[in-house]
Design a protein around this motif. Structure first.
Motif, PDB file in Angstrom:
ATOM      1  N   GLY A 101      17.406  42.684 105.524  1.00 35.93           N
ATOM      2  CA  GLY A 101      16.100  43.200 105.765  1.00 35.93           C
ATOM      3  C   GLY A 101      15.688  43.846 104.203  1.00 35.93           C
ATOM      4  N   THR A 102      14.723  44.754 104.393  1.00 36.16           N
ATOM      5  CA  THR A 102      14.211  45.943 102.925  1.00 36.16           C
ATOM      6  C   THR A 102      15.867  47.465 103.315  1.00 36.16           C
ATOM      7  N   LEU A 103      15.879  47.419 102.164  1.00 37.00           N
ATOM      8  CA  LEU A 103      16.652  48.848 102.199  1.00 37.00           C
ATOM      9  C   LEU A 103      16.617  49.598 101.317  1.00 37.00           C
ATOM     10  N   GLY A 161      20.956  54.664  98.811  1.00 34.92           N
ATOM     11  CA  GLY A 161      21.696  54.872  99.588  1.00 34.92           C
ATOM     12  C   GLY A 161      21.520  54.991 100.787  1.00 34.92           C
ATOM     13  N   ASP A 162      20.845  53.899 101.707  1.00 39.04           N
ATOM     14  CA  ASP A 162      20.785  53.187 102.777  1.00 39.04           C
ATOM     15  C   ASP A 162      22.288  52.357 103.069  1.00 39.04           C
ATOM     16  N   VAL A 163      22.592  52.465 103.910  1.00 40.17           N
ATOM     17  CA  VAL A 163      23.764  51.802 104.490  1.00 40.17           C
ATOM     18  C   VAL A 163      24.231  50.229 104.569  1.00 40.17           C
ATOM     19  N   ALA A 164      24.660  49.167 103.471  1.00 42.03           N
ATOM     20  CA  ALA A 164      23.982  48.086 103.490  1.00 42.03           C
ATOM     21  C   ALA A 164      25.362  46.989 104.615  1.00 42.03           C
ATOM     22  N   ARG A 184      22.984  51.551  95.778  1.00 40.40           N
ATOM     23  CA  ARG A 184      22.939  52.381  94.664  1.00 40.40           C
ATOM     24  C   ARG A 184      21.291  52.300  93.591  1.00 40.40           C
ATOM     25  N   ASN A 185      21.667  53.248  93.327  1.00 45.34           N
ATOM     26  CA  ASN A 185      20.523  53.429  92.254  1.00 45.34           C
ATOM     27  C   ASN A 185      20.137  52.353  91.002  1.00 45.34           C
ATOM     28  N   GLN A 186      21.412  52.112  90.902  1.00 47.32           N
ATOM     29  CA  GLN A 186      21.124  50.993  89.120  1.00 47.32           C
ATOM     30  C   GLN A 186      22.598  50.422  89.836  1.00 47.32           C
ATOM     31  N   SER A 187      21.978  48.849  88.716  1.00 51.25           N
ATOM     32  CA  SER A 187      22.985  47.889  88.651  1.00 51.25           C
ATOM     33  C   SER A 187      22.289  46.885  86.824  1.00 51.25           C
ATOM     34  N   THR A 188      24.084  46.316  87.567  1.00 53.33           N
ATOM     35  CA  THR A 188      23.969  46.218  85.850  1.00 53.33           C
ATOM     36  C   THR A 188      23.323  46.836  84.414  1.00 53.33           C
ATOM     37  N   GLY A 189      22.939  48.060  84.760  1.00 48.89           N
ATOM     38  CA  GLY A 189      21.866  48.214  84.113  1.00 48.89           C
ATOM     39  C   GLY A 189      20.378  48.758  84.033  1.00 48.89           C
ATOM     40  N   ARG A 190      20.432  48.463  85.217  1.00 51.57           N
ATOM     41  CA  ARG A 190      18.414  48.179  85.298  1.00 51.57           C
ATOM     42  C   ARG A 190      18.067  49.776  86.566  1.00 51.57           C
ATOM     43  N   ALA A 191      17.812  49.896  86.835  1.00 45.66           N
ATOM     44  CA  ALA A 191      16.889  50.699  87.906  1.00 45.66           C
ATOM     45  C   ALA A 191      16.514  49.824  88.865  1.00 45.66           C
ATOM     46  N   VAL A 192      17.196  50.113  90.292  1.00 50.27           N
ATOM     47  CA  VAL A 192      16.794  49.777  91.469  1.00 50.27           C
ATOM     48  C   VAL A 192      15.897  50.924  92.365  1.00 50.27           C
ATOM     49  N   ILE A 193      14.869  49.860  92.585  1.00 47.95           N
ATOM     50  CA  ILE A 193      14.226  50.900  93.475  1.00 47.95           C
ATOM     51  C   ILE A 193      14.022  50.232  95.086  1.00 47.95           C
ATOM     52  N   ARG A 194      15.184  49.161  95.384  1.00 52.97           N
ATOM     53  CA  ARG A 194      14.451  48.454  96.765  1.00 52.97           C
ATOM     54  C   ARG A 194      15.636  47.206  97.204  1.00 52.97           C
ATOM     55  N   LEU A 195      15.305  46.999  97.620  1.00 51.41           N
ATOM     56  CA  LEU A 195      16.700  45.440  98.031  1.00 51.41           C
ATOM     57  C   LEU A 195      16.223  44.733  99.289  1.00 51.41           C
ATOM     58  N   GLU A 196      16.220  43.716  99.068  1.00 53.51           N
ATOM     59  CA  GLU A 196      16.183  43.212 100.476  1.00 53.51           C
ATOM     60  C   GLU A 196      16.844  41.687 101.281  1.00 53.51           C
ATOM     61  N   ILE A 216      24.297  35.613 102.864  1.00 49.61           N
ATOM     62  CA  ILE A 216      24.088  37.167 103.174  1.00 49.61           C
ATOM     63  C   ILE A 216      23.081  36.667 101.380  1.00 49.61           C
ATOM     64  N   TRP A 217      21.657  37.071 101.734  1.00 54.96           N
ATOM     65  CA  TRP A 217      21.756  37.225  99.747  1.00 54.96           C
ATOM     66  C   TRP A 217      20.964  38.411  99.927  1.00 54.96           C
ATOM     67  N   LYS A 218      21.166  39.231  98.302  1.00 52.67           N
ATOM     68  CA  LYS A 218      20.608  40.337  97.591  1.00 52.67           C
ATOM     69  C   LYS A 218      19.868  40.170  96.465  1.00 52.67           C
ATOM     70  N   LYS A 219      18.751  40.574  97.383  1.00 46.83           N
ATOM     71  CA  LYS A 219      17.263  40.452  96.224  1.00 46.83           C
ATOM     72  C   LYS A 219      17.462  41.453  95.932  1.00 46.83           C
ATOM     73  N   GLU A 220      17.359  42.079  94.037  1.00 46.60           N
ATOM     74  CA  GLU A 220      17.270  43.438  93.559  1.00 46.60           C
ATOM     75  C   GLU A 220      15.897  43.623  93.413  1.00 46.60           C
ATOM     76  N   PHE A 221      14.583  44.943  93.290  1.00 46.55           N
ATOM     77  CA  PHE A 221      13.392  44.554  92.706  1.00 46.55           C
ATOM     78  C   PHE A 221      13.756  46.332  91.775  1.00 46.55           C
ATOM     79  N   TYR A 222      13.239  46.212  90.531  1.00 42.37           N
ATOM     80  CA  TYR A 222      13.209  46.983  89.780  1.00 42.37           C
ATOM     81  C   TYR A 222      12.115  47.460  89.232  1.00 42.37           C
ATOM     82  N   GLN A 223      11.505  48.425  88.434  1.00 46.14           N
ATOM     83  CA  GLN A 223       9.788  48.544  88.103  1.00 46.14           C
ATOM     84  C   GLN A 223       9.465  47.096  87.396  1.00 46.14           C
ATOM     85  N   ASP A 224      10.238  46.420  86.716  1.00 46.13           N
ATOM     86  CA  ASP A 224       9.453  44.881  86.127  1.00 46.13           C
ATOM     87  C   ASP A 224      10.038  44.023  85.853  1.00 46.13           C
ATOM     88  N   GLY A 225      10.183  43.874  88.046  1.00 40.77           N
ATOM     89  CA  GLY A 225      10.754  42.669  88.231  1.00 40.77           C
ATOM     90  C   GLY A 225      11.580  42.752  89.016  1.00 40.77           C
TER      91      GLY A 225
END
Lengths: 80, 139, 139, 80
Positions: free
Chosen positions: B84-86, B89-92, B36-48, B122-131
């Motif tokens: 890996g990096t998603l 819109g990528d299918v997880a 998704r393009n957002q998670s708990t109100g923060r814009a997600v750029i990518r995730l790993e 499996i562990w998900k790390k979300e990347f935002y603009q600021d962290g």
């Protein structure tokens, strides 16, 4: 005895390396290992949960660990 | 009858669906998790996604086997998880099950994805603009 | 946001799945109904779906709209039903929905297929070696 | 008045044709139409259900019918 512990996700980041070798008393339990690691790395205690896996299964608190076991530290999973 | 995979390549959803087809199964339920393009109100750029591969595969198979034990009418089960990096819109993850009757296809598919999220290593790390954040790591 | 179709051509399942993708929707649930090789113990050779087209399309849209009213987080809904002659394994119906969260994707998809089966004006005739039956016509 | 009724599935087979023209008293209700059709085609009474649709909506028993309405007989549906 000598234990090799695999680390993943935030546990890997807290410890700062993907595996950890530690010396432990013979018959050390999963609970005992967690206590030892919490003492060394206090940030682990802030996690929502932290489990020990032995040979790809979640270990009960009193599961005894052995040198040949594949041991891993499992922080809160977040797949799916 | 049970097909499990953990892959760093894009998931071929159509192939996953075809893999559960069976002449005796009139109902196929599929759950697809995408980024998704957002998670708990923060814009997600990518995730790993990071995985403890051997345990993740073992636990995924156990979850599928538990579903078959609980719904013996299950004909085929496919579970594929990406690592890996998603990007957005990528299918997880894809879970697909086939059964003769539809109610059980929904129940079994939901059981598998719900349990997967609780036990599979499996562990998900979300990347935002600021962290970035390891999802669910802290209370 | 709602896509409805009733067609005498094979249903393109992959296209139906793609049609509900949305950057804000992390969960896609899909139900696919296929033709089983048996029904109430009798071997099915083929079946025929007859539709009252205008009413079926109208009722399908109503069912989808009811789902959106009940689960306002629904992002996209696609329902495609086949008509005409179908053989074993052919896809008869596809329901696909996307939502931000997964529990609602299962609930909404199941609501749509369950309600479709109660109200949409489509009739199935099953053909066996030794006869044929309009499904559900008699008590 | 003159009603045109579309027939589907087993109702079409019982009546033997895809549409039916019948004369009905002005203000005939959906219930009245069903009674008339049951009298003419007793096999319809054996169905699990039989509804009347008016302009693509299921009609209540007391819905009055009009000449311009698109009327259909709906035996038990079995899509999906």
């Amino acid at each position: 005895m000598h234990l090799n512990i695999a680390l993943f996700g935030i546990a890997r980041e807290i410890v700062g390396q993907p595996t950890l070798e530690i010396d432990a008393p013979a018959g050390q339990s999963a609970r005992g290992l967690l206590a030892e690691l919490h003492a060394r790395y206090p940030a682990l205690a802030a996690l929502s949960s932290l489990a020990v896996a032995v040979n790809n299964e979640y270990a009960a608190d009193d599961t005894p660990l052995h040198e040949r076991d594949e041991i891993a530290l499992i922080p809160p999973v977040s797949g799916g | 009858m049970i097909h499990i995979d953990l892959t760093d390549q894009p998931i071929a959803v159509a192939d996953a669906l075809r893999s559960v087809e069976a002449d005796g199964a009139g109902a196929i339920n599929t759950f697809i998790g995408t980024v998704r393009n957002q998670s708990t109100g923060r814009a997600v750029i990518r995730l790993e996604y990071e995985a403890y591969d051997s345990m993740a595969l073992h636990q995924l198979r156990k979850v599928a086997e538990q579903a078959v034990a609980q719904w013996p009418m299950l004909q085929k089960v496919t579970v594929i998880h990406r690592k890996g990096t998603l990007h957005i819109g990528d299918v997880a993850v894809v879970v697909a099950v086939s059964t003769p009757h539809r109610a059980e296809s929904f129940a079994a598919c939901q059981y598998i994805i719900d349990t997967l999220k609780q036990v599979v290593t499996i562990w998900k790390k979300e990347f935002y603009q600021d962290g970035d954040v390891w999802v669910a790591a802290h209370p």
